[in-house]
Design an enzyme around this catalytic site. Sequence first.
Site, PDB file in Angstrom:
ATOM      1  N   PHE A 128       1.270  -0.926   0.254  1.00  0.00           N
ATOM      2  CA  PHE A 128       0.077  -0.227  -0.035  1.00  0.00           C
ATOM      3  C   PHE A 128       0.572   1.310   0.067  1.00  0.00           C
ATOM      4  CE2 PHE A 128      -3.396   3.242   1.509  1.00  0.00           C
ATOM      5  CZ  PHE A 128      -3.904   3.587   0.950  1.00  0.00           C
ATOM      6  N   ASP A 197       1.484  -5.548   8.865  1.00  0.00           N
ATOM      7  CA  ASP A 197       0.194  -4.472   8.624  1.00  0.00           C
ATOM      8  C   ASP A 197      -0.930  -5.447   8.136  1.00  0.00           C
ATOM      9  OD1 ASP A 197      -2.057  -2.555   7.404  1.00  0.00           O
ATOM     10  OD2 ASP A 197      -0.394  -1.629   6.473  1.00  0.00           O
ATOM     11  N   TYR A 222     -10.445   1.653  10.450  1.00  0.00           N
ATOM     12  CA  TYR A 222     -11.767   1.930  10.085  1.00  0.00           C
ATOM     13  C   TYR A 222     -12.119   0.949   8.949  1.00  0.00           C
ATOM     14  CZ  TYR A 222      -8.324   4.556   7.384  1.00  0.00           C
ATOM     15  OH  TYR A 222      -7.065   5.211   6.283  1.00  0.00           O
ATOM     16  N   LYS A 223     -12.069  -0.131   8.972  1.00  0.00           N
ATOM     17  CA  LYS A 223     -12.088  -1.020   7.640  1.00  0.00           C
ATOM     18  C   LYS A 223     -13.273  -2.092   8.063  1.00  0.00           C
ATOM     19  CE  LYS A 223      -8.309   0.312   5.055  1.00  0.00           C
ATOM     20  NZ  LYS A 223      -7.086   0.542   4.778  1.00  0.00           N
ATOM     21  N   ARG A 371     -12.305  -2.676  -7.460  1.00  0.00           N
ATOM     22  CA  ARG A 371     -12.804  -3.553  -5.674  1.00  0.00           C
ATOM     23  C   ARG A 371     -13.410  -3.613  -5.168  1.00  0.00           C
ATOM     24  NH1 ARG A 371      -8.811  -1.896  -1.377  1.00  0.00           N
ATOM     25  NH2 ARG A 371     -10.512  -0.250  -0.772  1.00  0.00           N
TER      26      ARG A 371
HETATM   27  C1  LIG Z   1      -5.651   1.298   4.505  1.00  0.00           C
HETATM   28  C2  LIG Z   1      -4.069   1.041   4.733  1.00  0.00           C
HETATM   29  C3  LIG Z   1      -3.872   2.149   5.114  1.00  0.00           C
HETATM   30  C4  LIG Z   1      -4.313   3.298   6.683  1.00  0.00           C
HETATM   31  O1  LIG Z   1      -3.360   3.769   6.860  1.00  0.00           O
HETATM   32  P1  LIG Z   1      -3.605   5.435   7.504  1.00  0.00           P
HETATM   33  O2  LIG Z   1      -2.832   6.180   7.680  1.00  0.00           O
HETATM   34  O3  LIG Z   1      -4.416   4.731   8.216  1.00  0.00           O
HETATM   35  O4  LIG Z   1      -4.454   6.265   6.557  1.00  0.00           O
HETATM   36  C5  LIG Z   1      -2.205   1.548   5.808  1.00  0.00           C
HETATM   37  N1  LIG Z   1      -2.303   0.718   5.132  1.00  0.00           N
HETATM   38  C6  LIG Z   1      -2.514  -0.300   4.192  1.00  0.00           C
HETATM   39  C7  LIG Z   1      -2.188  -1.491   4.179  1.00  0.00           C
HETATM   40  C8  LIG Z   1      -4.086   0.258   3.954  1.00  0.00           C
HETATM   41  O5  LIG Z   1      -5.143  -0.424   3.699  1.00  0.00           O
END
Ligand SMILES: *Cc1c(COP(=O)(O)O)cnc(C)c1O
Length: 412
Positions: A128, A197, A222-223, A371
């Site tokens: 990501f 992660d 938040y997911k 997605r």
């Molecule tokens: C959604 C997501 C994030 C989000 O990062 P924030 O700093 O909380 O906005 C980070 N890493 C991955 C792999 C994600 O899917």
Amino acid sequence: MLDRSVFERLVGLDAADPLQDRRHLFHLPQGITYLDGNSLGCLPHSARRRADQAVAKEWGEGLIRSWLGAQWLTLPGRVGDRIGRLIGAAVGQIVATDSTSITLYKVLNAALDLQPKRLTILTDQDNFPTDLYILDSVAQQRNCRVRRVRQDDVAAEIDDTVAVVALTHVDYKSAAIYDMPGITAKAHAVGALTIWDLAHTAGAIPCDVDGCQVDFAVGCGYKYLNGGPGAPAFLYVAKRHQHAARQPLHGWFGHRAPFDFSPSYDPAVGIARFLSGTPSVVALSALDGALDVFEGVELATLREKSRRMVSEFLALFDAHLVSRGFVLASERDPKRRGSHISFSHPQGYRIMRALADRGIIGDFRAPDVLRFGFAPLYNRFADVGTLIEATLEVMEAGTWQREEYGVRQAVT
Ligand SMILES: *Cc1c(COP(=O)(O)O)cnc(C)c1O
């Protein structure tokens, strides 16, 4: 159009679904088929109630007394422990705090400090973006280097030059799942540490961070955890590292005795040393309330439903969408795929916009990927049919060609 018998079968699966009652724990907007719980989870009624309580009673009435009276002081750790049940962590190893990006910054620095002789951070080149940015920025600050490799090469690239292996357990595009036990064991065998992660894992895919002897982990609130937009993230530090591990953002909430107001920093004993400033109490309370929806849920049941929904999708995708130019961009092996699916189409962005106008919400990931997430607590098997049928209709009617869909919006 899909044959009615397809829907009848899907509705039958819903009727037999042991999680069917959980859907009522959420506010689900009328007329919307929400398939984006992997980006922003739906609002649990319990999150709203808990946030209301934090605002009206704890803040409004209790004011500063609520640090003790409503136990605000221990909220990051208490919420962390509740998340721990979902990822296989015993209590005292997780705090809910910051954003995923910042928690990654903290644990990466802590991990590198434990590896003074090694300078390489190993990661997946398709990780990501925020993870890649944080890895690069930490590497720059510390004169380390980031080795970005292809997913299939990660295991083979773990050698005794690697300080830290930093990976996202479930890939945000393909949903491919890394072999957490295997990679962690391989890293340890050559003296490397691991950071996982769990953004697309926690709340959908069970894992066992203690059992795998994971060193550090981070994840998103938040997911699938449904904590609300910008909900606090979480970070895990294995008990065995907590004494030696230090994070770089020294703040008073990570101090051994914040209310001594000592002029020098002395880190708290245990996971609390990974806090920095004052916790976001209202947001943490919403996340705390949101976690109620997992109470009494067997993680294996959750996983089985998610796996089954994706299987139903894939069968319909193969039967109806492949011939219309859609290409699967997800992992097929049920053991190696997470709770969302991705597929590409040259007109992907326009198709997603046309679907959104029909009340089907997913998201678009550049350059051409659509997605959709299947959140096992509130999505139904019938939603899979709705998605396939709406996509077919958009293609047949050609509504994706509308002029306004050609303009990219700021959030996709
Ligand atoms: C959604 C997501 C994030 C989000 O990062 P924030 O700093 O909380 O906005 C980070 N890493 C991955 C792999 C994600 O899917």
